[in-house]
Design a protein around this motif. Structure first.
Motif, PDB file in Angstrom:
ATOM      1  N   PHE A 149     -36.335  45.158  77.644  1.00 40.73           N
ATOM      2  CA  PHE A 149     -37.122  46.322  78.033  1.00 40.73           C
ATOM      3  C   PHE A 149     -36.301  47.097  79.062  1.00 40.73           C
ATOM      4  O   PHE A 149     -36.048  46.616  80.165  1.00 40.73           O
ATOM      5  CB  PHE A 149     -38.469  45.909  78.632  1.00 40.73           C
ATOM      6  N   VAL A 150     -35.886  48.296  78.673  1.00 36.49           N
ATOM      7  CA  VAL A 150     -34.978  49.104  79.477  1.00 36.49           C
ATOM      8  C   VAL A 150     -35.787  50.084  80.330  1.00 36.49           C
ATOM      9  O   VAL A 150     -36.705  50.742  79.824  1.00 36.49           O
ATOM     10  CB  VAL A 150     -34.003  49.876  78.568  1.00 36.49           C
ATOM     11  N   LEU A 151     -35.439  50.206  81.600  1.00 39.13           N
ATOM     12  CA  LEU A 151     -36.118  51.147  82.489  1.00 39.13           C
ATOM     13  C   LEU A 151     -35.882  52.576  82.014  1.00 39.13           C
ATOM     14  O   LEU A 151     -34.740  53.016  81.888  1.00 39.13           O
ATOM     15  CB  LEU A 151     -35.599  51.006  83.920  1.00 39.13           C
ATOM     16  N   VAL A 152     -36.969  53.295  81.759  1.00 37.23           N
ATOM     17  CA  VAL A 152     -36.869  54.689  81.334  1.00 37.23           C
ATOM     18  C   VAL A 152     -37.602  55.596  82.312  1.00 37.23           C
ATOM     19  O   VAL A 152     -37.006  56.438  82.968  1.00 37.23           O
ATOM     20  CB  VAL A 152     -37.408  54.878  79.896  1.00 37.23           C
ATOM     21  N   LYS A 153     -38.923  55.434  82.427  1.00 37.71           N
ATOM     22  CA  LYS A 153     -39.715  56.206  83.392  1.00 37.71           C
ATOM     23  C   LYS A 153     -40.617  55.218  84.117  1.00 37.71           C
ATOM     24  O   LYS A 153     -41.633  54.782  83.590  1.00 37.71           O
ATOM     25  CB  LYS A 153     -40.541  57.284  82.683  1.00 37.71           C
ATOM     26  N   THR A 154     -40.214  54.840  85.313  1.00 36.90           N
ATOM     27  CA  THR A 154     -40.905  53.782  86.034  1.00 36.90           C
ATOM     28  C   THR A 154     -42.138  54.316  86.766  1.00 36.90           C
ATOM     29  O   THR A 154     -42.304  55.520  86.944  1.00 36.90           O
ATOM     30  CB  THR A 154     -39.948  53.078  87.008  1.00 36.90           C
ATOM     31  N   SER A 155     -43.008  53.397  87.182  1.00 37.99           N
ATOM     32  CA  SER A 155     -44.327  53.780  87.690  1.00 37.99           C
ATOM     33  C   SER A 155     -44.351  54.135  89.170  1.00 37.99           C
ATOM     34  O   SER A 155     -45.343  54.670  89.659  1.00 37.99           O
ATOM     35  CB  SER A 155     -45.322  52.631  87.445  1.00 37.99           C
ATOM     36  N   ASN A 156     -43.266  53.870  89.896  1.00 39.73           N
ATOM     37  CA  ASN A 156     -43.266  54.067  91.344  1.00 39.73           C
ATOM     38  C   ASN A 156     -43.233  55.547  91.719  1.00 39.73           C
ATOM     39  O   ASN A 156     -42.683  56.374  90.978  1.00 39.73           O
ATOM     40  CB  ASN A 156     -42.075  53.351  91.980  1.00 39.73           C
TER      41      ASN A 156
ATOM     42  N   GLY B 229     -41.464  57.244  93.749  1.00 39.52           N
ATOM     43  CA  GLY B 229     -40.143  57.831  93.922  1.00 39.52           C
ATOM     44  C   GLY B 229     -39.327  57.952  92.650  1.00 39.52           C
ATOM     45  O   GLY B 229     -38.178  58.415  92.708  1.00 39.52           O
ATOM     46  N   SER B 230     -39.901  57.560  91.510  1.00 36.25           N
ATOM     47  CA  SER B 230     -39.112  57.557  90.276  1.00 36.25           C
ATOM     48  C   SER B 230     -38.577  58.939  89.916  1.00 36.25           C
ATOM     49  O   SER B 230     -37.494  59.068  89.352  1.00 36.25           O
ATOM     50  CB  SER B 230     -39.958  57.026  89.118  1.00 36.25           C
ATOM     51  N   GLY B 231     -39.331  59.976  90.274  1.00 32.56           N
ATOM     52  CA  GLY B 231     -38.920  61.324  89.910  1.00 32.56           C
ATOM     53  C   GLY B 231     -37.690  61.831  90.639  1.00 32.56           C
ATOM     54  O   GLY B 231     -37.080  62.818  90.209  1.00 32.56           O
ATOM     55  N   GLU B 232     -37.315  61.179  91.743  1.00 32.58           N
ATOM     56  CA  GLU B 232     -36.154  61.638  92.501  1.00 32.58           C
ATOM     57  C   GLU B 232     -34.901  61.685  91.631  1.00 32.58           C
ATOM     58  O   GLU B 232     -34.031  62.543  91.837  1.00 32.58           O
ATOM     59  CB  GLU B 232     -35.927  60.719  93.701  1.00 32.58           C
ATOM     60  N   LEU B 233     -34.806  60.772  90.680  1.00 31.24           N
ATOM     61  CA  LEU B 233     -33.674  60.758  89.758  1.00 31.24           C
ATOM     62  C   LEU B 233     -34.124  60.949  88.310  1.00 31.24           C
ATOM     63  O   LEU B 233     -33.538  61.730  87.566  1.00 31.24           O
ATOM     64  CB  LEU B 233     -32.895  59.446  89.887  1.00 31.24           C
ATOM     65  N   GLN B 234     -35.163  60.239  87.912  1.00 34.88           N
ATOM     66  CA  GLN B 234     -35.545  60.224  86.501  1.00 34.88           C
ATOM     67  C   GLN B 234     -36.065  61.568  86.002  1.00 34.88           C
ATOM     68  O   GLN B 234     -35.992  61.852  84.804  1.00 34.88           O
ATOM     69  CB  GLN B 234     -36.575  59.117  86.261  1.00 34.88           C
TER      70      GLN B 234
ATOM     71  N   THR C 211     -34.615  65.782  80.804  1.00 37.18           N
ATOM     72  CA  THR C 211     -34.452  65.102  82.084  1.00 37.18           C
ATOM     73  C   THR C 211     -33.582  63.866  81.917  1.00 37.18           C
ATOM     74  O   THR C 211     -33.232  63.466  80.798  1.00 37.18           O
ATOM     75  CB  THR C 211     -35.819  64.668  82.636  1.00 37.18           C
ATOM     76  N   VAL C 212     -33.263  63.254  83.045  1.00 34.41           N
ATOM     77  CA  VAL C 212     -32.514  61.998  83.013  1.00 34.41           C
ATOM     78  C   VAL C 212     -33.288  60.944  82.220  1.00 34.41           C
ATOM     79  O   VAL C 212     -32.715  60.214  81.401  1.00 34.41           O
ATOM     80  CB  VAL C 212     -32.229  61.516  84.448  1.00 34.41           C
ATOM     81  N   ALA C 213     -34.615  60.862  82.430  1.00 37.06           N
ATOM     82  CA  ALA C 213     -35.427  59.904  81.681  1.00 37.06           C
ATOM     83  C   ALA C 213     -35.406  60.207  80.190  1.00 37.06           C
ATOM     84  O   ALA C 213     -35.369  59.289  79.359  1.00 37.06           O
ATOM     85  CB  ALA C 213     -36.860  59.905  82.202  1.00 37.06           C
TER      86      ALA C 213
END
Length: 300
Positions: A163-170, A172-177, A186-188
């Protein structure tokens, strides 16, 4: 058995898309359970044996009504060798109960190091005679794919699913994803495209790939959009319950056929005894899981 086929069959058999997170902490242990272990030993050994008992009680209680279990490696690694032994015992107990195991370790590296992470989770590391050693016995490993294909493919080569991290629930995820790329998306989004590509030739008989994606329940609009990019991917969805995601949010990424999502809850299940007025961690976990299954079924 192909990891996606095994997980899909388990969902069909139990009728549940719930994944029980096994993330033990001392403050999540009922006093009546912890006391004998405290009396018998001290330090990490006491914590580890208490974790094993708590996890086994929860696993026994939920074995016929969940899609998978997901131990968080960090909760065990914090207690050194004793904690690692507790993780091994937990995975073994779940496997013996017939439950698919997702080892949540979010490993990320390249080449031989990535291969070793896969061997840790699934087995295959050579001994001094060149024979394959058993691994942890997990069926899936969570992976940080932001190092690219050479950080994911060696894990898959060890024989399990990722299971690869794509759009995480935290938060701060949007800072990069969520960063917009010059050529659109987007990056995600770009990571989702890579997940779909990595899994394109790894699809089981069920029509789903053993390269899954972590897509948080706290971002349902993203899940809907990401499903278009990853039509054959199983979404592992954290963020339900304690992190604020609703059942409707959690199932936003379902495929049109109602498949392709498993939803994780950890302390909402294993810590349910605290609000239930009981020290019976297993019975409270079972009741909390039943409520979660009802909630998710209604949302589906």
């Amino acid at each position: 058995m192909h990891p996606a086929d095994a997980l899909d069959a388990r969902i069909a058999r139990t009728g549940s898309i719930a994944c029980v997170g096994l993330d033990p902490r001392p403050d999540l242990l009922p006093a009546a359970l912890a006391a004998p272990h405290r009396a018998a030993s001290l330090g990490t050994d006491a914590v580890a044996t208490a974790f094993i008992e708590a996890n086994q009680r929860v696993i026994d209680a939920v074995a016929d009504r969940c899609a998978a279990v997901k131990p968080q490696a960090a909760c065990y690694e914090a207690y050194g060798l004793a904690g690692w032994a507790a993780l091994e015992a937990t995975v073994r107990h779940a496997t013996e109960a017939g439950i698919p195991v997702i080892l949540d370790a979010k490993r990320g590296d390249i080449g031989s190091t990535a291969a070793h992470y896969g061997q840790m989770a699934f087995g295959g590391a050579p001994d001094l005679d060149g024979e394959a050693c058993p691994g942890m016995g997990a069926d899936w490993l969570t992976v940080n794919g932001y190092l690219g294909a050479d950080g994911v493919e060696p894990v898959l080569a060890a024989g399990g699913g990722a299971f690869v991290l794509v759009k995480t629930s935290n938060p701060g995820s949007g800072e990069l994803q969520d960063l917009e790329l010059a050529d659109g998306g987007t990056v995600a989004d770009r990571m989702a495209d890579r997940v779909a590509a990595w899994g394109a030739d790894r699809i089981g008989d069920c029509g789903l790939s053993d390269v899954g994606a972590v897509v948080g329940a706290t971002y349902p609009d993203h899940a809907v959009a990401l499903r278009q990019r990853m039509p054959d991917t199983i979404f592992l969805v954290p963020g339900y319950g304690a992190q604020g995601g609703s059942a409707r949010d959690a199932v936003a990424g379902l495929r049109a056929d109602g498949r392709g999502v498993i939803v994780s809850s950890s302390r909402g299940i294993t810590g349910a005894w605290r609000g239930a007025g009981t020290d019976d961690i297993g019975a409270a976990a079972r009741a909390a899981l039943d409520a979660m299954n009802t909630d998710l079924d209604a949302a589906r």
